[in-house]
Design a protein around this motif. Structure first.
Motif, PDB file in Angstrom:
ATOM      1  N   GLU A  36      -2.285  -3.673   1.963  1.00  0.00           N
ATOM      2  CA  GLU A  36      -3.620  -3.357   1.439  1.00  0.00           C
ATOM      3  C   GLU A  36      -3.534  -2.569   0.129  1.00  0.00           C
ATOM      4  N   ARG A  37      -2.674  -1.554   0.098  1.00  0.00           N
ATOM      5  CA  ARG A  37      -2.664  -0.627  -1.038  1.00  0.00           C
ATOM      6  C   ARG A  37      -1.870  -1.136  -2.242  1.00  0.00           C
ATOM      7  N   MET A  38      -1.116  -2.218  -2.078  1.00  0.00           N
ATOM      8  CA  MET A  38      -0.425  -2.749  -3.253  1.00  0.00           C
ATOM      9  C   MET A  38      -1.276  -3.790  -3.981  1.00  0.00           C
ATOM     10  N   GLN A  39      -2.484  -4.035  -3.447  1.00  0.00           N
ATOM     11  CA  GLN A  39      -3.373  -4.994  -4.095  1.00  0.00           C
ATOM     12  C   GLN A  39      -3.996  -4.387  -5.346  1.00  0.00           C
ATOM     13  N   SER A  40      -4.316  -5.261  -6.271  1.00  0.00           N
ATOM     14  CA  SER A  40      -4.947  -4.851  -7.527  1.00  0.00           C
ATOM     15  C   SER A  40      -5.625  -6.065  -8.138  1.00  0.00           C
ATOM     16  N   LYS A  41      -6.675  -5.814  -8.927  1.00  0.00           N
ATOM     17  CA  LYS A  41      -7.322  -6.926  -9.636  1.00  0.00           C
ATOM     18  C   LYS A  41      -6.426  -7.449 -10.761  1.00  0.00           C
ATOM     19  N   VAL A  42      -5.394  -6.660 -11.122  1.00  0.00           N
ATOM     20  CA  VAL A  42      -4.386  -7.129 -12.082  1.00  0.00           C
ATOM     21  C   VAL A  42      -3.317  -7.866 -11.288  1.00  0.00           C
ATOM     22  N   ALA A  43      -3.304  -9.201 -11.395  1.00  0.00           N
ATOM     23  CA  ALA A  43      -2.506 -10.037 -10.494  1.00  0.00           C
ATOM     24  C   ALA A  43      -1.015  -9.729 -10.527  1.00  0.00           C
ATOM     25  N   MET A  44      -0.497  -9.286 -11.685  1.00  0.00           N
ATOM     26  CA  MET A  44       0.936  -9.042 -11.775  1.00  0.00           C
ATOM     27  C   MET A  44       1.382  -7.905 -10.854  1.00  0.00           C
ATOM     28  N   ILE A  45       0.503  -6.962 -10.566  1.00  0.00           N
ATOM     29  CA  ILE A  45       0.906  -5.797  -9.764  1.00  0.00           C
ATOM     30  C   ILE A  45       1.294  -6.200  -8.344  1.00  0.00           C
ATOM     31  N   PRO A  46       0.408  -6.865  -7.576  1.00  0.00           N
ATOM     32  CA  PRO A  46       0.854  -7.258  -6.230  1.00  0.00           C
ATOM     33  C   PRO A  46       1.964  -8.303  -6.253  1.00  0.00           C
ATOM     34  N   GLU A  47       2.010  -9.131  -7.297  1.00  0.00           N
ATOM     35  CA  GLU A  47       3.056 -10.146  -7.398  1.00  0.00           C
ATOM     36  C   GLU A  47       4.425  -9.485  -7.564  1.00  0.00           C
ATOM     37  N   LEU A  48       4.519  -8.545  -8.487  1.00  0.00           N
ATOM     38  CA  LEU A  48       5.794  -7.878  -8.741  1.00  0.00           C
ATOM     39  C   LEU A  48       6.160  -6.948  -7.589  1.00  0.00           C
ATOM     40  N   ALA A  49       5.187  -6.145  -7.121  1.00  0.00           N
ATOM     41  CA  ALA A  49       5.466  -5.234  -6.008  1.00  0.00           C
ATOM     42  C   ALA A  49       5.874  -6.003  -4.761  1.00  0.00           C
ATOM     43  N   GLY A  50       5.190  -7.125  -4.512  1.00  0.00           N
ATOM     44  CA  GLY A  50       5.489  -7.921  -3.335  1.00  0.00           C
ATOM     45  C   GLY A  50       6.873  -8.522  -3.377  1.00  0.00           C
ATOM     46  N   HIS A  51       7.361  -8.842  -4.576  1.00  0.00           N
ATOM     47  CA  HIS A  51       8.708  -9.395  -4.742  1.00  0.00           C
ATOM     48  C   HIS A  51       9.754  -8.442  -4.171  1.00  0.00           C
ATOM     49  N   LEU A  52       9.570  -7.143  -4.408  1.00  0.00           N
ATOM     50  CA  LEU A  52      10.537  -6.159  -3.928  1.00  0.00           C
ATOM     51  C   LEU A  52      10.238  -5.722  -2.500  1.00  0.00           C
ATOM     52  N   ILE A  53       8.962  -5.472  -2.204  1.00  0.00           N
ATOM     53  CA  ILE A  53       8.597  -4.976  -0.875  1.00  0.00           C
ATOM     54  C   ILE A  53       8.915  -6.006   0.207  1.00  0.00           C
ATOM     55  N   ALA A  54       8.747  -7.289  -0.136  1.00  0.00           N
ATOM     56  CA  ALA A  54       9.039  -8.354   0.838  1.00  0.00           C
ATOM     57  C   ALA A  54      10.487  -8.808   0.760  1.00  0.00           C
ATOM     58  N   GLY A  55      11.325  -8.048   0.058  1.00  0.00           N
ATOM     59  CA  GLY A  55      12.678  -8.495  -0.235  1.00  0.00           C
ATOM     60  C   GLY A  55      13.707  -8.240   0.845  1.00  0.00           C
ATOM     61  N   GLY A  56      13.290  -7.830   2.025  1.00  0.00           N
ATOM     62  CA  GLY A  56      14.246  -7.729   3.121  1.00  0.00           C
ATOM     63  C   GLY A  56      14.966  -6.400   3.243  1.00  0.00           C
ATOM     64  N   GLY A  57      14.419  -5.318   2.692  1.00  0.00           N
ATOM     65  CA  GLY A  57      15.031  -4.008   2.846  1.00  0.00           C
ATOM     66  C   GLY A  57      14.959  -3.520   4.285  1.00  0.00           C
ATOM     67  N   LYS A  58      15.760  -2.521   4.607  1.00  0.00           N
ATOM     68  CA  LYS A  58      15.829  -2.037   5.994  1.00  0.00           C
ATOM     69  C   LYS A  58      14.585  -1.240   6.398  1.00  0.00           C
ATOM     70  N   ARG A  59      13.809  -0.754   5.436  1.00  0.00           N
ATOM     71  CA  ARG A  59      12.643   0.105   5.711  1.00  0.00           C
ATOM     72  C   ARG A  59      13.054   1.363   6.491  1.00  0.00           C
ATOM     73  N   MET A  60      14.248   1.876   6.201  1.00  0.00           N
ATOM     74  CA  MET A  60      14.762   3.016   6.941  1.00  0.00           C
ATOM     75  C   MET A  60      13.852   4.225   6.838  1.00  0.00           C
ATOM     76  N   ARG A  61      13.354   4.521   5.662  1.00  0.00           N
ATOM     77  CA  ARG A  61      12.615   5.773   5.455  1.00  0.00           C
ATOM     78  C   ARG A  61      11.308   5.815   6.242  1.00  0.00           C
ATOM     79  N   PRO A  62      10.442   4.782   6.143  1.00  0.00           N
ATOM     80  CA  PRO A  62       9.242   4.838   6.985  1.00  0.00           C
ATOM     81  C   PRO A  62       9.551   4.768   8.471  1.00  0.00           C
ATOM     82  N   MET A  63      10.612   4.029   8.844  1.00  0.00           N
ATOM     83  CA  MET A  63      10.987   4.005  10.265  1.00  0.00           C
ATOM     84  C   MET A  63      11.381   5.391  10.746  1.00  0.00           C
ATOM     85  N   LEU A  64      12.017   6.174   9.881  1.00  0.00           N
ATOM     86  CA  LEU A  64      12.406   7.533  10.271  1.00  0.00           C
ATOM     87  C   LEU A  64      11.184   8.414  10.489  1.00  0.00           C
ATOM     88  N   THR A  65      10.139   8.231   9.680  1.00  0.00           N
ATOM     89  CA  THR A  65       8.902   8.977   9.899  1.00  0.00           C
ATOM     90  C   THR A  65       8.317   8.635  11.261  1.00  0.00           C
TER      91      THR A  65
END
Length: 337
Positions: A36-65
């Motif tokens: 929800e929060r990575m959305q923007s009316k500027v299309a490049m923002i969710p496109e670029l952010a999504g490329h990394l966020i959906a890139g298969g990281g371990k998500r260790m830090r939020p899991m630790l929270t």
């Protein structure tokens, strides 16, 4: 057939499966906030952010929270937005790091800066930082805001400090540890500390969980730095030898330099200056790191910090959350990626 014994003594190889299972429902809520929060009316923002966020990281830090909240039997949902803020801070730093390092890959995919350019990567990183602070403010806790804003400043300091140490072959082990404590361990520590704040569990719980996160973060980075000389891009998700070619004075290099002959030290000085960066040079660097015992000793230090992390959980009662967090610390030093 005898069971495999991993570095901290478990009868079988540890994994992230227990902490993933423990935090699965919470991570669904966190991922919904992220989307929800990575959305923007500027299309490049969710496109670029999504490329990394959906890139298969371990998500260790939020899991630790989330795991820290489970350890404390926290029944609320405030930590979901805060875990998303932690992930946004982490993702923003990755976008900025790849620009600084000129990275070609991230998590096995083309780095965002190569696709969209450096300017877009920096600005989208700034956008994600801003989203993180919006989420902190919405939570309403000045204490949480202080913890995460301080962590953001310390991470930036650590990145700049690493830049000043780059290609400086005289960098000391103490300086290196200060850098990774800031650039990596600080966010691990903050991710763990905010859970007892929202759970109102008290200063002792905050201190213990911060200690767990900080030591886990240091162990995690030590292993990352060792794997650069012991793995390949297929398993690491980044190009093997990236640290070597970038002239990063990581612990395996620092130890190998200290233990090397005059000829070895001359090689390292030239390599860290960028004058010896071929595949053959990387192969020689790897041999020197192995033959000097630098790789083994880096991993031994990582195991020491992992043990310290596990010891920090001693005040908490046994249960599913404690077991999962313990195994996550064990995984940090047993992993090969």
């Amino acid at each position: 057939m005898s069971a495999t014994v991993h570095p901290l003594g478990r009868p079988s190889a540890p994994g992230l499966e227990p902490i993933i299972a423990l935090t699965a429902s919470g991570m669904n809520a966190v991922n919904a906030v992220i989307l929800e929060r990575m959305q923007s009316k500027v299309a490049m923002i969710p496109e670029l952010a999504g490329h990394l966020i959906a890139g298969g990281g371990k998500r260790m830090r939020p899991m630790l929270t989330l795991a820290s909240a489970a350890l404390l039997d926290y029944p609320g949902a405030r930590h979901h937005k805060l875990a998303a803020a932690v992930e946004f801070i982490h993702t923003a730093t990755l976008l900025h790091d790849d620009v600084v390092d000129g990275s070609a890959t991230r998590r096995g995919k083309r780095a965002a800066n190569l696709i969209w350019g450096n300017s877009a990567s920096v600005l989208v990183g700034d956008f994600l930082f801003s989203r993180a602070f919006e989420l902190m403010v919405e939570d309403g806790s000045l204490k949480v805001l202080k913890i995460l804003s301080h962590a953001s400043a310390v991470i930036a300091e650590g990145e700049v400090d690493q830049l000043t140490a780059q290609r400086r072959v005289e960098t000391s082990e103490d300086h290196y540890l200060a850098i990774i404590n800031a650039k990596t361990a600080e966010l691990f520590a903050a991710a763990c500390r905010i859970a007892p704040v929202v759970a109102e569990a008290g200063e002792a719980a905050e201190d213990s969980l911060e200690t767990f996160g900080r030591n886990l973060g240091i162990a995690f980075q030590l292993v990352d730095d060792a794997l650069d000389y012991a793995s390949d891009s297929a398993t690491m998700g980044k190009g093997r030898g990236d640290d070597f070619r970038d002239g990063k004075m990581t612990l395996p290099v620092i130890l190998a330099v200290a233990r090397g002959s005059a000829e070895d030290r001359a090689f390292w000085a030239a390599a860290m200056a960028g004058e010896r960066a071929s595949d053959d040079d990387l192969a020689l660097a790897t041999r020197l790191i192995h033959s000097s015992g630098a790789l083994d000793d880096t991993m031994e230090r990582a195991r020491l910090y992992a043990r310290r992390a596990i010891d920090a959980l001693a005040p908490f009662p046994a249960g599913r959350a404690k077991a999962a967090m313990t195994e996550a610390a064990e995984f940090a030093v047993a992993r090969r990626y």
